[in-house]
Scaffold this motif. Structure first.
Motif, PDB file in Angstrom:
ATOM      1  N   PHE A 200       0.884  -1.128   0.164  1.00  0.00           N
ATOM      2  CA  PHE A 200       0.070   0.021  -0.136  1.00  0.00           C
ATOM      3  C   PHE A 200       0.688   1.210  -0.051  1.00  0.00           C
ATOM      4  O   PHE A 200       2.008   1.175   0.222  1.00  0.00           O
ATOM      5  CB  PHE A 200      -0.953  -0.042   1.295  1.00  0.00           C
ATOM      6  N   ARG A 201       0.226   2.300  -0.226  1.00  0.00           N
ATOM      7  CA  ARG A 201       0.692   3.708  -0.377  1.00  0.00           C
ATOM      8  C   ARG A 201       0.186   4.506   0.754  1.00  0.00           C
ATOM      9  O   ARG A 201      -0.943   4.665   0.666  1.00  0.00           O
ATOM     10  CB  ARG A 201       0.819   4.192  -1.820  1.00  0.00           C
ATOM     11  N   ASP A 203       1.334   8.147   3.366  1.00  0.00           N
ATOM     12  CA  ASP A 203       2.367   9.139   3.616  1.00  0.00           C
ATOM     13  C   ASP A 203       2.354   9.028   5.404  1.00  0.00           C
ATOM     14  O   ASP A 203       1.724   9.459   6.027  1.00  0.00           O
ATOM     15  CB  ASP A 203       2.036  10.511   3.387  1.00  0.00           C
ATOM     16  N   ASP A 231       9.793   1.996   1.015  1.00  0.00           N
ATOM     17  CA  ASP A 231      10.482   3.346   0.883  1.00  0.00           C
ATOM     18  C   ASP A 231      10.718   3.904   1.921  1.00  0.00           C
ATOM     19  O   ASP A 231      11.463   4.968   1.836  1.00  0.00           O
ATOM     20  CB  ASP A 231       9.984   4.095  -0.286  1.00  0.00           C
ATOM     21  N   GLU A 233       8.750   6.074   3.276  1.00  0.00           N
ATOM     22  CA  GLU A 233       8.085   7.421   3.724  1.00  0.00           C
ATOM     23  C   GLU A 233       6.438   7.061   3.168  1.00  0.00           C
ATOM     24  O   GLU A 233       5.604   7.116   3.991  1.00  0.00           O
ATOM     25  CB  GLU A 233       8.518   8.212   2.760  1.00  0.00           C
ATOM     26  N   LYS A 234       6.481   6.302   1.770  1.00  0.00           N
ATOM     27  CA  LYS A 234       5.127   6.482   1.403  1.00  0.00           C
ATOM     28  C   LYS A 234       4.500   5.030   1.001  1.00  0.00           C
ATOM     29  O   LYS A 234       3.565   4.907   0.434  1.00  0.00           O
ATOM     30  CB  LYS A 234       4.939   7.349   0.297  1.00  0.00           C
ATOM     31  N   GLU A 235       5.707   4.094   0.774  1.00  0.00           N
ATOM     32  CA  GLU A 235       5.336   2.773   0.294  1.00  0.00           C
ATOM     33  C   GLU A 235       5.584   1.936   1.395  1.00  0.00           C
ATOM     34  O   GLU A 235       6.885   1.794   1.966  1.00  0.00           O
ATOM     35  CB  GLU A 235       6.034   2.598  -0.926  1.00  0.00           C
ATOM     36  N   TRP A 236       4.875   0.824   1.610  1.00  0.00           N
ATOM     37  CA  TRP A 236       4.705  -0.312   2.600  1.00  0.00           C
ATOM     38  C   TRP A 236       4.246  -1.477   2.485  1.00  0.00           C
ATOM     39  O   TRP A 236       3.287  -1.417   1.591  1.00  0.00           O
ATOM     40  CB  TRP A 236       4.297   0.431   3.943  1.00  0.00           C
ATOM     41  N   GLU A 273      -3.787   3.812  -0.076  1.00  0.00           N
ATOM     42  CA  GLU A 273      -3.964   3.266  -1.536  1.00  0.00           C
ATOM     43  C   GLU A 273      -3.559   2.029  -1.426  1.00  0.00           C
ATOM     44  O   GLU A 273      -2.530   1.708  -1.236  1.00  0.00           O
ATOM     45  CB  GLU A 273      -3.275   4.173  -2.653  1.00  0.00           C
ATOM     46  N   VAL A 275      -2.266  -0.925  -3.123  1.00  0.00           N
ATOM     47  CA  VAL A 275      -1.869  -1.364  -4.522  1.00  0.00           C
ATOM     48  C   VAL A 275      -1.878  -3.018  -5.087  1.00  0.00           C
ATOM     49  O   VAL A 275      -2.286  -3.126  -6.036  1.00  0.00           O
ATOM     50  CB  VAL A 275      -0.147  -1.040  -4.647  1.00  0.00           C
TER      51      VAL A 275
END
Length: 527
Positions: A200-201, A203, A231, A233-236, A273, A275
């Protein structure tokens, strides 16, 4: 019908790495991958130092570090908390990612600066393989393969067929190639509860406060699971329990995934979001053999390791590296086909050890994460992580006078002592390079006298092959100390294989060094 010398079935990280390693040796394989492209959903994020040594040798260390999440300034390896928002990471004391794992000294010249999810690794491996001449075809689903006289045949589901001299199966835990070859698997099989992996994305920087972690166990009973950095920050990725393995798509709708993630984060209003959603279950699985005639299994096709300690992907990368130089040596005529028998002889015991170590850690993960658990590791039969990654030894006909027994289960430097079958010890050279960097695509003689350089050249000429040789560029006293540390006299030498593995110690210069090298190389290369 198309002909090539090597076909690789499976274009994931291990398959692409095998292609890269082969191209370094002048072999340009065909890679067949059933997916339409690189997977966006990484299944692993940790690259060990041995894998980074392979990538360094291939000229890709910097490129991989550039796409990795930078944790070099400090970060926690693993955390545990009720929710991500329940802890103030801005006040947490920084700790180097490798500080509690690698101990008193650095055993390797190569290191990842943080974590590198597989899709980022693949974004480096794919162009590198193609730049080297490999052909990579996506949406190429293999449904049949066979070993034939003098080669292998592969057929796609669209009827297209390919012939080659050798086949590498890197097609995962449910390997079509392994099934077609009739190679059985054993091991504990499925382990633990069915799990769903949610990419998911969102922040989350307001909660991470600029700090990084590899993963964070969420203990909230309403959304228990593991939050993994992609990443930072925003991708997990969030791993959580699945109801079962068949109804994931029905039960884990996007809305349910968002709810789980918000509860785990501790913020009911954070935008999320979804993914990708993948069901999975930890497995311990082991092929009864890693090769059959002209076909070889690597990675998850050969062994599946529970995801603790970053052992799975890294073991597969070592498979690919070990096999690549041997295939290349046979294909160019430097070695006899018997050299390929050493792939199974060397890699199966290491993979079995790795699976056993992962199983021990599955019962008690703190044995892996806690650097101070020396006594508990000894009681449980657990090796320290650096020993698993770097300290293993080979015992095969491609090693002269091996000693597979490890002198230490905790100190990898004690295991890397120059014993044949172990990885060449890393020693920093003037200018910043390492002894490991002296090893290229052919067997190499390392010594302190020019007599060995001449002997290596003459032996190579007699055998009709290439042999590299180097004078270790160290001051006299430092060289003597290095020679002692690897178990040779100052006028002796080491014979090292292209995979950095010491093939033989030569304690002192014999009366006929050329004949000695001739005999050693003939044995190692199964000529």
């Amino acid at each position: 019908m198309s002909d090539q010398r090597v076909i690789i079935v499976g274009g994931g990280s291990v398959g692409l790495a095998a292609a890269v390693f082969l191209t370094r040796h002048g072999v340009t394989p065909l890679v067949l991958e059933r997916q339409p492209g690189i997977s966006v959903h990484p299944r692993a994020t940790g690259l060990g130092p041995r894998t980074m040594e392979f990538l360094r040798q291939a000229g890709l260390e910097q490129a991989v570090n550039e796409v990795a999440v930078d944790m070099s300034a400090g970060g926690a390896v693993k955390m545990s908390m009720h929710t991500l928002a329940s802890a103030d990471l801005s006040t947490a004391a920084p700790s180097a990612v490798v500080g509690n794992v690698w101990g008193r000294s650095d055993p390797s010249p190569a290191r990842l600066r943080g974590v590198c999810p597989q899709h980022r690794l693949d974004s480096v491996l794919l162009p590198a393989a193609r730049d080297g001449g490999a052909r990579v075809r996506f949406s190429a689903r293999v449904n049949a393969c066979a070993i034939e006289s003098g080669g292998v045949a592969v057929t796609l589901d669209n009827g297209e067929s390919f012939d080659a001299e050798y086949l590498i199966a890197a097609d995962g835990v449910r390997s079509t190639v392994r099934e077609q070859l009739g190679i059985d698997v054993g091991g504990p099989g499925a382990l633990g509860e069915p799990t769903v992996s949610i990419l998911f994305r969102a922040d989350l920087t307001r909660y991470t406060a600029g700090r990084h972690f590899v993963n964070c166990t969420i203990t909230n009973p309403d959304a228990p699971g593991l939050l993994v950095t992609i990443d930072g920050e925003k991708e997990w990725i969030f791993h959580t329990r699945a109801d079962d393995m068949t109804g994931v798509a029905t039960h884990f709708t996007e809305e349910r995934c968002r709810e789980h993630i918000r509860v785990a984060v501790g913020d009911p209003g954070v935008p999320v979001e979804v993914v990708s959603v993948l069901p999975w279950r930890p497995r311990g699985q082991f092929a009864e053999r890693f090769g059959q005639s002209r076909a070889f299994l690597v990675g998850d096709a050969a062994h599946t390791v529970p995801p603790i300690g970053a052992f799975g992907l890294n073991t597969g990368m070592a498979d690919a590296h070990n096999l690549a130089w041997k295939l290349a040596a046979v294909l160019r005529g430097d070695a006899g086909p018997g050299l390929l028998d050493t792939y199974d002889a060397e890699r199966r015991p290491v993979a079995a050890m790795t699976l056993a170590q992962a199983m021990i850690r599955l019962a008690d993960p703190t044995l892996h994460w806690d650097a101070n658990a020396t006594e508990r590791r000894a009681a449980a039969g657990a090796l320290h992580a650096p020993v698993v990654h770097l300290g293993y030894r080979y015992d095969s006909t491609a090693v002269i006078d091996p000693n597979p027994d490890l002198p230490s289960t905790e100190d990898v430097l004690a295991d890397l002592d120059g014993t044949p079958g172990s990885r060449l010890p890393h020693h920093r050279l003037p200018g910043g390079a390492s002894t490991v960097d002296l090893i290229g695509t052919h067997c190499t003689v390392l010594a302190g006298t020019h007599r060995w350089i001449a002997a290596a050249s003459e032996a190579a000429d007699r055998l009709g092959i290439r042999v590299d040789s180097h004078i270790i560029p160290l001051p006299r006293n430092e060289f003597h100390a290095w020679a002692s540390s690897v178990g040779i006299e100052p006028d002796g030498a080491l014979l090292v294989r292209p995979d950095h593995i010491i093939a033989a110690r030569i304690p002192t210069t014999p009366p006929a060094p050329v004949r000695l090298l001739d005999r050693m190389l003939t044995r190692i290369l199964a000529r």
